[in-house]
Write an enzyme that holds these catalytic residues in place. Sequence first.
Site, PDB file in Angstrom:
ATOM      1  N   ALA A  62       0.857  -1.177   0.000  1.00 24.70           N
ATOM      2  CA  ALA A  62       0.000   0.000   0.000  1.00 24.70           C
ATOM      3  C   ALA A  62       0.897   1.233   0.000  1.00 24.70           C
ATOM      4  O   ALA A  62       2.062   1.162   0.392  1.00 24.70           O
ATOM      5  CB  ALA A  62      -0.877  -0.008   1.245  1.00 24.70           C
ATOM      6  N   GLY A 101       0.676  -5.070   0.805  1.00 23.07           N
ATOM      7  CA  GLY A 101      -0.399  -5.098  -0.178  1.00 23.07           C
ATOM      8  C   GLY A 101       0.050  -5.698  -1.508  1.00 23.07           C
ATOM      9  O   GLY A 101      -0.775  -6.241  -2.255  1.00 23.07           O
ATOM     10  N   GLU A 104      -0.310  -9.239  -1.133  1.00 20.00           N
ATOM     11  CA  GLU A 104      -1.756  -9.501  -1.053  1.00 20.00           C
ATOM     12  C   GLU A 104      -2.397  -9.486  -2.443  1.00 20.00           C
ATOM     13  O   GLU A 104      -3.304 -10.272  -2.722  1.00 20.00           O
ATOM     14  CB  GLU A 104      -2.417  -8.487  -0.111  1.00 20.00           C
ATOM     15  CG  GLU A 104      -2.020  -8.735   1.352  1.00 20.00           C
ATOM     16  CD  GLU A 104      -2.509  -7.664   2.307  1.00 20.00           C
ATOM     17  OE1 GLU A 104      -2.207  -6.478   2.045  1.00 20.00           O
ATOM     18  OE2 GLU A 104      -3.181  -7.995   3.294  1.00 20.00           O
ATOM     19  N   GLU A 124       3.917  -5.434   7.364  1.00 20.61           N
ATOM     20  CA  GLU A 124       3.061  -4.442   8.035  1.00 20.61           C
ATOM     21  C   GLU A 124       3.371  -4.319   9.525  1.00 20.61           C
ATOM     22  O   GLU A 124       3.264  -3.237  10.110  1.00 20.61           O
ATOM     23  CB  GLU A 124       1.582  -4.799   7.845  1.00 20.61           C
ATOM     24  CG  GLU A 124       1.055  -4.575   6.421  1.00 20.61           C
ATOM     25  CD  GLU A 124       1.265  -5.760   5.494  1.00 20.61           C
ATOM     26  OE1 GLU A 124       2.070  -6.665   5.839  1.00 20.61           O
ATOM     27  OE2 GLU A 124       0.631  -5.794   4.434  1.00 20.61           O
TER      28      GLU A 124
HETATM   29  N1  3HC Z   1       4.599   3.434   0.101  1.00 18.10           N
HETATM   30  C1  3HC Z   1       5.061   4.637  -0.274  1.00 18.10           C
HETATM   31  N2  3HC Z   1       6.348   4.865  -0.605  1.00 18.10           N
HETATM   32  C2  3HC Z   1       7.195   3.820  -0.542  1.00 18.10           C
HETATM   33  C3  3HC Z   1       6.781   2.545  -0.147  1.00 18.10           C
HETATM   34  C4  3HC Z   1       5.410   2.355   0.168  1.00 18.10           C
HETATM   35  N3  3HC Z   1       4.917   1.173   0.521  1.00 18.10           N
HETATM   36  N4  3HC Z   1       7.843   1.721  -0.184  1.00 18.10           N
HETATM   37  C5  3HC Z   1       8.889   2.459  -0.576  1.00 18.10           C
HETATM   38  N5  3HC Z   1       8.508   3.730  -0.794  1.00 18.10           N
HETATM   39  C6  3HC Z   1       9.326   4.839  -1.285  1.00 18.10           C
HETATM   40  C7  3HC Z   1      10.340   5.309  -0.270  1.00 18.10           C
HETATM   41  O1  3HC Z   1       9.782   6.255   0.601  1.00 18.10           O
HETATM   42  C8  3HC Z   1      11.412   5.887  -1.157  1.00 18.10           C
HETATM   43  O2  3HC Z   1      10.937   7.155  -1.566  1.00 18.10           O
HETATM   44  P1  3HC Z   1      11.965   8.353  -1.844  1.00 18.10           P
HETATM   45  O3  3HC Z   1      12.887   7.853  -2.923  1.00 18.10           O
HETATM   46  O4  3HC Z   1      11.098   9.474  -2.226  1.00 18.10           O
HETATM   47  O5  3HC Z   1      12.676   8.558  -0.527  1.00 18.10           O
HETATM   48  C9  3HC Z   1      11.387   4.992  -2.386  1.00 18.10           C
HETATM   49  O6  3HC Z   1      10.114   4.329  -2.362  1.00 18.10           O
HETATM   50  C10 3HC Z   1      12.467   3.945  -2.407  1.00 18.10           C
HETATM   51  O7  3HC Z   1      12.471   3.262  -1.152  1.00 18.10           O
HETATM   52  P2  3HC Z   1      13.842   2.824  -0.453  1.00 18.10           P
HETATM   53  O8  3HC Z   1      14.758   3.986  -0.373  1.00 18.10           O
HETATM   54  O9  3HC Z   1      13.455   2.139   0.797  1.00 18.10           O
HETATM   55  O10 3HC Z   1      14.417   1.798  -1.537  1.00 18.10           O
HETATM   56  P3  3HC Z   1      15.059   0.374  -1.329  1.00 18.10           P
HETATM   57  O11 3HC Z   1      15.342  -0.131  -2.687  1.00 18.10           O
HETATM   58  O12 3HC Z   1      16.139   0.446  -0.312  1.00 18.10           O
HETATM   59  O13 3HC Z   1      13.887  -0.518  -0.672  1.00 18.10           O
HETATM   60  C11 3HC Z   1      11.708  -1.491  -0.433  1.00 18.10           C
HETATM   61  C12 3HC Z   1      12.709  -0.782  -1.364  1.00 18.10           C
HETATM   62  C13 3HC Z   1      12.242  -2.849  -0.019  1.00 18.10           C
HETATM   63  C14 3HC Z   1      10.417  -1.635  -1.181  1.00 18.10           C
HETATM   64  C15 3HC Z   1      11.517  -0.635   0.854  1.00 18.10           C
HETATM   65  O14 3HC Z   1      11.218   0.681   0.462  1.00 18.10           O
HETATM   66  C16 3HC Z   1      10.398  -1.096   1.748  1.00 18.10           C
HETATM   67  O15 3HC Z   1      10.598  -1.978   2.548  1.00 18.10           O
HETATM   68  N6  3HC Z   1       9.228  -0.463   1.622  1.00 18.10           N
HETATM   69  C17 3HC Z   1       8.105  -0.661   2.528  1.00 18.10           C
HETATM   70  C18 3HC Z   1       7.406  -1.939   2.303  1.00 18.10           C
HETATM   71  C19 3HC Z   1       6.225  -2.035   3.218  1.00 18.10           C
HETATM   72  O16 3HC Z   1       6.301  -1.795   4.408  1.00 18.10           O
HETATM   73  N7  3HC Z   1       5.077  -2.404   2.656  1.00 18.10           N
HETATM   74  C20 3HC Z   1       3.884  -2.573   3.407  1.00 18.10           C
HETATM   75  C21 3HC Z   1       3.077  -1.333   3.337  1.00 18.10           C
HETATM   76  S1  3HC Z   1       1.659  -1.422   4.369  1.00 18.10           S
HETATM   77  C22 3HC Z   1       0.549  -2.305   3.459  1.00 18.10           C
HETATM   78  O17 3HC Z   1       0.844  -2.756   2.404  1.00 18.10           O
HETATM   79  C23 3HC Z   1      -0.806  -2.444   4.077  1.00 18.10           C
HETATM   80  C24 3HC Z   1      -1.632  -3.463   3.378  1.00 18.10           C
HETATM   81  O18 3HC Z   1      -1.583  -4.679   4.041  1.00 18.10           O
HETATM   82  C25 3HC Z   1      -3.074  -3.001   3.296  1.00 18.10           C
END
Ligand code: 3HC
Length: 693
Positions: A62, A101, A104, A124
């Site tokens: 998400a 997500g 998912e 999450e």
């Molecule tokens: N939402 C919004 N922005 C995101 C994002 C997300 N889920 N994941 C990454 N980004 C953005 C970062 O903020 C960053 O933005 P910026 O360049 O403007 O600073 C850019 O993407 C690149 O991220 P990283 O610098 O972290 O790049 P890496 O290559 O080191 O890592 C990654 C990539 C492994 C995807 C890491 O960003 C990550 O772990 N992201 C979060 C994943 C996450 O927690 N997902 C779950 C979200 S909650 C959800 O999905 C709820 C659902 O169940 C309903």
Amino acid sequence: MNPVAFSRNAAVAVITLDSPPVNALGAAVRAGLVEAIGRANADEAVSAIVIAAAGKAFIAGADISEFGKPPVPPFLPDVLDTIERSPKPVVAAIQGVALGGGLEVALACHARVALPSAQLGLPEIKLGLIPGAGGTQRLPRLIGAAKAFPMMLSGDPIPAGRGLEWGLLDEVVSSDLLATAIRVAEGLAGEGRRPVTSAAVDKLTEADRAAFEVQAKDALRKAGEMPNVPALVEAVRNVFLLPFEEGLAAERKLFLALVDDPRSKALRHVFFAEREIAKVPGIGPEVKPRPIASAAVIGAGTMGGGIAMCFANAGIPVTLIETAQAPLDNGVNRIAAIYDISVQRGSLTPEARAARLALIKPVVGLAGAAGADIVVEAAFEEMGVKQQIFGELDKVTKPGAILASNTSYLDVPTIAAATKRPQDVLGMHFFSPANVMKLLEVVRPKGVADDAIATAVALGRKLGKVPVVVGNGFGFVGNRMLEQRTRAAERLLVAGALPYEVDQALVDFGFKMGPFAMADLAGNDIGWRSRKARGLKAPVADAICEAGWFGQKTGRGYYLYPQGARAGQRCPEVEALIQRISAEQGVTRRAFSQAEILARLLDPMVNEGARILEEGIAARPGDIDVVWINGYNWPAWRGGPMYWADGVGLDVIAKRLEAQAAESGDKALEPAPLLKRLAAEGKGFASFGAAAG
Ligand code: 3HC
């Protein structure tokens, strides 16, 4: 640009997500997905569908930046419902990460194909949440709750190979991902029956349920402050208790409540703050780091040894340098003993231990640094010593080598002045134990080259650290604020609190230990020596050191440690000593509530943080939060000191500081100009970065 592209490959519709950087499921992507699935189903020439993605990630989840804002339809669970109920089979083609997500989405598809490098996870939990788009209901049904629950509890991704073994993936292919997904989709379409939905998939057994309940009990016992662990247990347990649709609805309710929880908000702040630190003011992507193929570390003490281990752990050969053979041998033996513990615990194989030790080359004399691309000096914390070492390094190291000092307090330009290459000299301040703690303060003095800073940052990441670039100035960011807390803790003792009360307030706040337990662990003589060198006094701390009570190593400090005990016991002698000092100073001791103790410890830190921001020592308030979370165990779910201060209200903090300054006569406690201004404007530190653009 449309973030969702639609194309046809014979009878298969290929839906490609293209929303850089990581294909997060923002509103436009969700709408595009629904539209594309509808289009594929309406097209008679289409018999099956593939969801693929452009770029390095399949889908990172998400869009976290949308959380807490008014929700925009279509909502993710509805998008996934549309995918799952598609009368034509849908196959996910996964490259890179499928997280949250993103996984998912893949779970709502009728089959999943991935590259071997793909990573599958539901992270999450790390954001204070639980999966909120069916993950807790679909994953256990597919692979069993006893495999799914630990994945969701740790939040750590699994590699594609394990996904295949567990039945999460249908195929793993090393090339032709899209062609394979198309073939699988055609195969499903050829079966001529409606695709199987999650509600009909059921790998759940009584044995699985029993195994999950054991895991759940353990997780709940360790859950601590986080409300998402019990929520996760409840959601996963529902797969055994409720029909699929009801389980989904229950999960959504739990998820939405967590999105509004202040602890999750704080963790989301930390997520973005930890990404912001990569943006160093004035250093853009055009500045390329210098290549680092080898390193040298000066000093084989606890710190130097830990730093050498960081290099070896990252596969970088490192020369460990001492002035004589005996301390060098001691250092190497200490490193080997730490690796031995990892082998005993099973976190390191004997082969990996041998490989890492082989990367560490012990050498007597600074000439050993000649071939290194970077030198990290971790010698005695004294300017004369450092200058002498850097002068020598200037002569022996190759041109372009980065010369870094691990100093905690000293002025980096004065160290650099001992060389003819100040453009290559900077600070790399590791935190003890260096092989464990994530924080790295990269100190950027005036005159250092941008690519030298970029090199230290890139190297820090390679070493698995969280590198925060800070300006040069006494104590940089972390220790400068810590000093304020230390002084506040001493003041509290004199005013009426006892060490265990002060420590308890911080432990209850979420720190692993309070300032006095910490001082006893580190050795009270360290602070004493530093105070004496700077002509500073702290009556209680000084008296404790004069009595020889240096902490755990001497069996007593602020607390008693009988027979080498790790947990301290209250010490009547220390408490009497504190009361005597209060009396000598004419202070009438009074009781302090936990809330008062906390405010007195943390407000002066925040105040110093405001000065640090004003002086440009830290670029953003979030950088300070990242420092405190990764270097000083500030509880991440409280978001760091500056975030915490915004939550309390800067006007409240400013008033409390004014009162403290008046009571103590200590001008340093008066609110810093930035704090005062923001408080008057009704703003928080969060507005600081925005105002600075
Ligand atoms: N939402 C919004 N922005 C995101 C994002 C997300 N889920 N994941 C990454 N980004 C953005 C970062 O903020 C960053 O933005 P910026 O360049 O403007 O600073 C850019 O993407 C690149 O991220 P990283 O610098 O972290 O790049 P890496 O290559 O080191 O890592 C990654 C990539 C492994 C995807 C890491 O960003 C990550 O772990 N992201 C979060 C994943 C996450 O927690 N997902 C779950 C979200 S909650 C959800 O999905 C709820 C659902 O169940 C309903």
